[in-house]
Write a protein that holds these residues in place. Structure first.
Motif, PDB file in Angstrom:
ATOM      1  N   PHE A 227      13.635  74.250  29.287  1.00 38.96           N
ATOM      2  CA  PHE A 227      14.128  75.437  29.980  1.00 38.96           C
ATOM      3  C   PHE A 227      14.326  75.149  31.469  1.00 38.96           C
ATOM      4  CE2 PHE A 227       9.504  75.643  29.459  1.00 38.96           C
ATOM      5  CZ  PHE A 227       9.085  75.704  30.782  1.00 38.96           C
ATOM      6  N   LYS A 228      14.959  76.092  32.157  1.00 36.03           N
ATOM      7  CA  LYS A 228      15.235  75.927  33.572  1.00 36.03           C
ATOM      8  C   LYS A 228      13.924  75.802  34.361  1.00 36.03           C
ATOM      9  CE  LYS A 228      17.767  78.027  37.412  1.00 36.03           C
ATOM     10  NZ  LYS A 228      18.592  79.190  37.858  1.00 36.03           N
ATOM     11  N   GLY A 229      13.820  74.774  35.145  1.00 37.20           N
ATOM     12  CA  GLY A 229      12.613  74.539  35.930  1.00 37.20           C
ATOM     13  C   GLY A 229      11.512  73.855  35.145  1.00 37.20           C
ATOM     14  N   ALA A 230      11.829  73.373  33.932  1.00 33.22           N
ATOM     15  CA  ALA A 230      10.812  72.746  33.081  1.00 33.22           C
ATOM     16  C   ALA A 230      10.226  71.499  33.730  1.00 33.22           C
ATOM     17  CB  ALA A 230      11.414  72.391  31.716  1.00 33.22           C
ATOM     18  N   VAL A 231      11.025  70.789  34.516  1.00 32.71           N
ATOM     19  CA  VAL A 231      10.536  69.555  35.131  1.00 32.71           C
ATOM     20  C   VAL A 231       9.370  69.846  36.076  1.00 32.71           C
ATOM     21  CG1 VAL A 231      12.227  69.687  37.026  1.00 32.71           C
ATOM     22  CG2 VAL A 231      11.230  67.472  36.379  1.00 32.71           C
ATOM     23  N   TYR A 232       9.431  70.984  36.776  1.00 24.66           N
ATOM     24  CA  TYR A 232       8.346  71.343  37.696  1.00 24.66           C
ATOM     25  C   TYR A 232       7.097  71.771  36.919  1.00 24.66           C
ATOM     26  CZ  TYR A 232      12.331  71.461  40.869  1.00 24.66           C
ATOM     27  OH  TYR A 232      13.455  71.133  41.574  1.00 24.66           O
ATOM     28  N   VAL A 233       7.330  72.487  35.831  1.00 25.31           N
ATOM     29  CA  VAL A 233       6.203  72.906  34.984  1.00 25.31           C
ATOM     30  C   VAL A 233       5.532  71.680  34.379  1.00 25.31           C
ATOM     31  CG1 VAL A 233       5.551  74.189  32.914  1.00 25.31           C
ATOM     32  CG2 VAL A 233       7.252  75.135  34.473  1.00 25.31           C
ATOM     33  N   LYS A 234       6.341  70.734  33.913  1.00 32.16           N
ATOM     34  CA  LYS A 234       5.787  69.508  33.327  1.00 32.16           C
ATOM     35  C   LYS A 234       4.976  68.730  34.360  1.00 32.16           C
ATOM     36  CE  LYS A 234       9.245  68.695  29.708  1.00 32.16           C
ATOM     37  NZ  LYS A 234      10.270  67.775  29.190  1.00 32.16           N
ATOM     38  N   PHE A 235       5.512  68.665  35.579  1.00 30.56           N
ATOM     39  CA  PHE A 235       4.794  67.948  36.646  1.00 30.56           C
ATOM     40  C   PHE A 235       3.453  68.617  36.924  1.00 30.56           C
ATOM     41  CE2 PHE A 235       3.714  67.340  41.133  1.00 30.56           C
ATOM     42  CZ  PHE A 235       3.688  65.944  41.192  1.00 30.56           C
ATOM     43  N   PHE A 236       3.433  69.952  36.956  1.00 26.12           N
ATOM     44  CA  PHE A 236       2.192  70.683  37.220  1.00 26.12           C
ATOM     45  C   PHE A 236       1.182  70.444  36.091  1.00 26.12           C
ATOM     46  CE2 PHE A 236      -0.344  74.554  36.519  1.00 26.12           C
ATOM     47  CZ  PHE A 236      -1.029  74.604  37.724  1.00 26.12           C
ATOM     48  N   ILE A 237       1.667  70.515  34.840  1.00 26.45           N
ATOM     49  CA  ILE A 237       0.777  70.311  33.695  1.00 26.45           C
ATOM     50  C   ILE A 237       0.209  68.893  33.686  1.00 26.45           C
ATOM     51  CG2 ILE A 237       0.698  70.166  31.166  1.00 26.45           C
ATOM     52  CD1 ILE A 237       2.705  72.452  31.069  1.00 26.45           C
ATOM     53  N   LEU A 238       1.057  67.921  33.983  1.00 19.95           N
ATOM     54  CA  LEU A 238       0.585  66.522  34.026  1.00 19.95           C
ATOM     55  C   LEU A 238      -0.442  66.329  35.139  1.00 19.95           C
ATOM     56  CD1 LEU A 238       3.918  64.561  33.389  1.00 19.95           C
ATOM     57  CD2 LEU A 238       1.929  64.724  31.874  1.00 19.95           C
ATOM     58  N   ALA A 239      -0.222  66.998  36.284  1.00 11.44           N
ATOM     59  CA  ALA A 239      -1.172  66.900  37.396  1.00 11.44           C
ATOM     60  C   ALA A 239      -2.519  67.502  36.994  1.00 11.44           C
ATOM     61  CB  ALA A 239      -0.610  67.617  38.625  1.00 11.44           C
ATOM     62  N   MET A 240      -2.478  68.665  36.339  1.00 13.20           N
ATOM     63  CA  MET A 240      -3.715  69.303  35.883  1.00 13.20           C
ATOM     64  C   MET A 240      -4.409  68.444  34.818  1.00 13.20           C
ATOM     65  SD  MET A 240      -4.109  71.999  37.663  1.00 13.20           S
ATOM     66  CE  MET A 240      -5.433  72.769  36.722  1.00 13.20           C
ATOM     67  N   ALA A 241      -3.610  67.866  33.918  1.00 12.37           N
ATOM     68  CA  ALA A 241      -4.181  67.009  32.880  1.00 12.37           C
ATOM     69  C   ALA A 241      -4.848  65.785  33.487  1.00 12.37           C
ATOM     70  CB  ALA A 241      -3.081  66.582  31.903  1.00 12.37           C
ATOM     71  N   SER A 242      -4.260  65.248  34.543  1.00 11.89           N
ATOM     72  CA  SER A 242      -4.843  64.082  35.213  1.00 11.89           C
ATOM     73  C   SER A 242      -6.194  64.424  35.829  1.00 11.89           C
ATOM     74  CB  SER A 242      -3.889  63.562  36.303  1.00 11.89           C
ATOM     75  OG  SER A 242      -2.657  63.183  35.742  1.00 11.89           O
ATOM     76  N   ILE A 243      -6.263  65.605  36.429  1.00 10.56           N
ATOM     77  CA  ILE A 243      -7.536  66.046  37.024  1.00 10.56           C
ATOM     78  C   ILE A 243      -8.596  66.208  35.949  1.00 10.56           C
ATOM     79  CG2 ILE A 243      -8.663  67.964  38.228  1.00 10.56           C
ATOM     80  CD1 ILE A 243      -5.993  68.437  39.691  1.00 10.56           C
ATOM     81  N   VAL A 244      -8.189  66.794  34.808  1.00  7.76           N
ATOM     82  CA  VAL A 244      -9.134  66.977  33.699  1.00  7.76           C
ATOM     83  C   VAL A 244      -9.621  65.634  33.180  1.00  7.76           C
ATOM     84  CG1 VAL A 244      -9.350  67.772  31.313  1.00  7.76           C
ATOM     85  CG2 VAL A 244      -8.228  69.222  33.006  1.00  7.76           C
ATOM     86  N   ILE A 245      -8.696  64.672  33.016  1.00  8.87           N
ATOM     87  CA  ILE A 245      -9.061  63.351  32.486  1.00  8.87           C
ATOM     88  C   ILE A 245     -10.043  62.638  33.419  1.00  8.87           C
ATOM     89  CG2 ILE A 245      -8.163  61.038  31.989  1.00  8.87           C
ATOM     90  CD1 ILE A 245      -5.618  62.443  30.935  1.00  8.87           C
ATOM     91  N   VAL A 246      -9.783  62.740  34.710  1.00 10.75           N
ATOM     92  CA  VAL A 246     -10.669  62.097  35.685  1.00 10.75           C
ATOM     93  C   VAL A 246     -12.080  62.677  35.619  1.00 10.75           C
ATOM     94  CG1 VAL A 246     -11.118  61.803  38.151  1.00 10.75           C
ATOM     95  CG2 VAL A 246      -8.807  61.446  37.249  1.00 10.75           C
ATOM     96  N   ASN A 247     -12.171  63.965  35.355  1.00 13.91           N
ATOM     97  CA  ASN A 247     -13.477  64.640  35.326  1.00 13.91           C
ATOM     98  C   ASN A 247     -13.928  64.973  33.891  1.00 13.91           C
ATOM     99  OD1 ASN A 247     -13.956  65.345  38.387  1.00 13.91           O
ATOM    100  ND2 ASN A 247     -11.823  65.875  37.955  1.00 13.91           N
ATOM    101  N   LEU A 248     -13.401  64.229  32.922  1.00 15.98           N
ATOM    102  CA  LEU A 248     -13.629  64.569  31.522  1.00 15.98           C
ATOM    103  C   LEU A 248     -15.099  64.509  31.132  1.00 15.98           C
ATOM    104  CD1 LEU A 248     -11.823  65.514  29.275  1.00 15.98           C
ATOM    105  CD2 LEU A 248     -11.578  63.161  28.500  1.00 15.98           C
ATOM    106  N   GLN A 249     -15.801  63.511  31.642  1.00 19.98           N
ATOM    107  CA  GLN A 249     -17.220  63.370  31.300  1.00 19.98           C
ATOM    108  C   GLN A 249     -18.014  64.588  31.781  1.00 19.98           C
ATOM    109  OE1 GLN A 249     -18.106  60.592  29.686  1.00 19.98           O
ATOM    110  NE2 GLN A 249     -20.340  60.654  29.637  1.00 19.98           N
TER     111      GLN A 249
END
Length: 404
Positions: A227-249
């Motif tokens: 959808f329109k603006g999906a690239v920004y949403v994907k970037f935000f989700i990937l950024a949040m996922a990265s933070i979660v992975i770093v602090n997963l333990q």
């Protein structure tokens, strides 16, 4: 005549309107567990709960019968009949399976196999919003039961246990559907419900549903969020996922404390924390045993339906071996090839449509699941997937024929 409740949800007083209650009742069939609890508290009905439950399912089906007559072709009935006859033939050709056939044959014939017909009639574009609301209701019912009712009225060790696999796979289709709806169009209530559903799956202590959900999420995220603006949403989700992975333990430890306080299973979190998440839980040993059985003795046509149970193995935990055990190497391989050709063909024919995403959704909660756990002969969504694939093919053929 049509009554509209919203832009996408309406009731049209046509012949096919009688199909709608049946489809919705079956889609939310897991809610019957909680409906039983309501029936037990109603005067008169509480003394006839089983009859009330039968009527709950039978009444919509009976009403829908006139609308179903022109929905199916001879091939549909032959497919259903072939599955029924295969089960019945087990009494003759695999008499050692009689005990297990007796336990499961009625459920398969009247509850599992008919899901094929449901797949043949579901029009996901029309039913999407109603399915969304029903799936959200199913998730909330599960959350209420495990987090509120069971906490006050049940022994939680008996209710949740260490590995609540049944509850996890029951709710999986609804969590996956909420996830699909959330990624398709973000809304706060959908995000919250999906998040709670994922946490509930995590608390059930079994890995399979999380793998199925992860598969669907990754494929949808990279190939269907356009959808329109999906690239920004994907970037935000990937950024949040990265933070979660770093602090997963740390997150896993915090969640384990919360689940412990709620008397829910921490099995998956413990496995992650201790590094045992990839352990196959003895399943490879069971599969090796089944290969030994198939390779010895006269098992050209396999062990028959539920034949694995004669060797104290409920199911093989992998789809291809399940087919080999049920039909034998030759027939099982042929049927597997036909299955994946059907799925692949339907997927190609439905490209750029909601039906293709629906097939991906069904593939994620059935084929991926059956590669890890369960048996196809007891998996209703497996037959729904086949029916949905056949529908795509027949609809496309009908369009081509009409355009000639």
């Amino acid at each position: 005549m049509e009554i509209a409740f919203s832009d996408k949800i309406s009731i049209s007083f046509k012949k096919d309107i009688l199909l709608t209650p049946m489809i919705y009742v079956v889609w939310a069939y897991m809610a019957i567990t909680y409906l039983r609890g309501i029936f037990l508290r109603l005067p008169v009905i509480k003394d006839n709960v089983e009859i009330a439950i039968i009527l709950y399912f039978a009444f919509p089906v009976i009403l829908a019968i006139p609308s179903l007559f022109n929905k199916f072709c001879l091939g549909d009935y032959l497919f259903y009949l072939a599955n029924v006859l295969f089960l019945l033939s087990g009494y003759v050709f695999f008499p050692e399976n009689t005990e297990y056939l007796n336990e499961n044959i009625l459920t398969c014939i009247f509850c599992i196999f008919p899901f094929y017909f449901l797949g043949r009639i579901i029009e996901i574009e029309k039913s999407f919003d109603a399915f969304l609301l029903l799936s959200a209701a199913c998730i909330l019912l599960d959350l209420f039961y495990f987090l509120v009712y069971a906490q006050n009225n049940k022994n939680m060790e008996e209710v949740a246990g260490q590995d609540n696999m049944f509850a996890a796979y029951q709710i999986l289709p609804h969590v996956a559907f909420l996830l699909w709806a959330t990624l398709k169009k973000f809304r706060i209530w959908k995000i919250v419900t999906t998040f709670l559903g994922i946490l509930f799956l995590l608390s059930c202590g079994t890995r399979g549903p999380l793998v199925c959900l992860g598969f669907f999420t990754i494929i949808y995220f990279f190939f269907y969020m356009n959808f329109k603006g999906a690239v920004y949403v994907k970037f935000f989700i990937l950024a949040m996922a990265s933070i979660v992975i770093v602090n997963l333990q740390s997150i896993a430890i915090a969640l384990a404390k919360v689940f412990t306080g709620l008397q829910l299973s921490t099995r998956i979190l413990e496995k992650f924390i201790t590094g045992e998440l990839g352990n196959d839980s003895y399943r490879s040993v069971l599969r090796d045993r089944l290969y030994e059985v198939l390779d010895s003795g006269n098992h050209f046509f396999g062990l028959g339906a539920f034949g694995c149970r004669n060797y104290d193995i409920v199911y093989p935990h992998v789809l291809h071996l399940d087919f080999f055990c049920t039909y034998g190497y030759l027939v099982g391989t042929a049927l597997l090839i036909l299955l994946f050709l059907l799925i692949g063909w339907a997927f190609w024919l439905s490209r750029n449509t909601s039906e293709q995403v629906f097939l991906l959704f069904l593939f994620s909660i059935t084929i991926i699941k059956l590669l890890l756990s369960g048996t196809f002969i007891q998996e209703p969504y497996f037959f729904l997937l086949i029916g949905a694939c056949v529908k795509v093919f027949l609809d496309k053929r009908s369009i081509l024929y009409d355009n000639r």
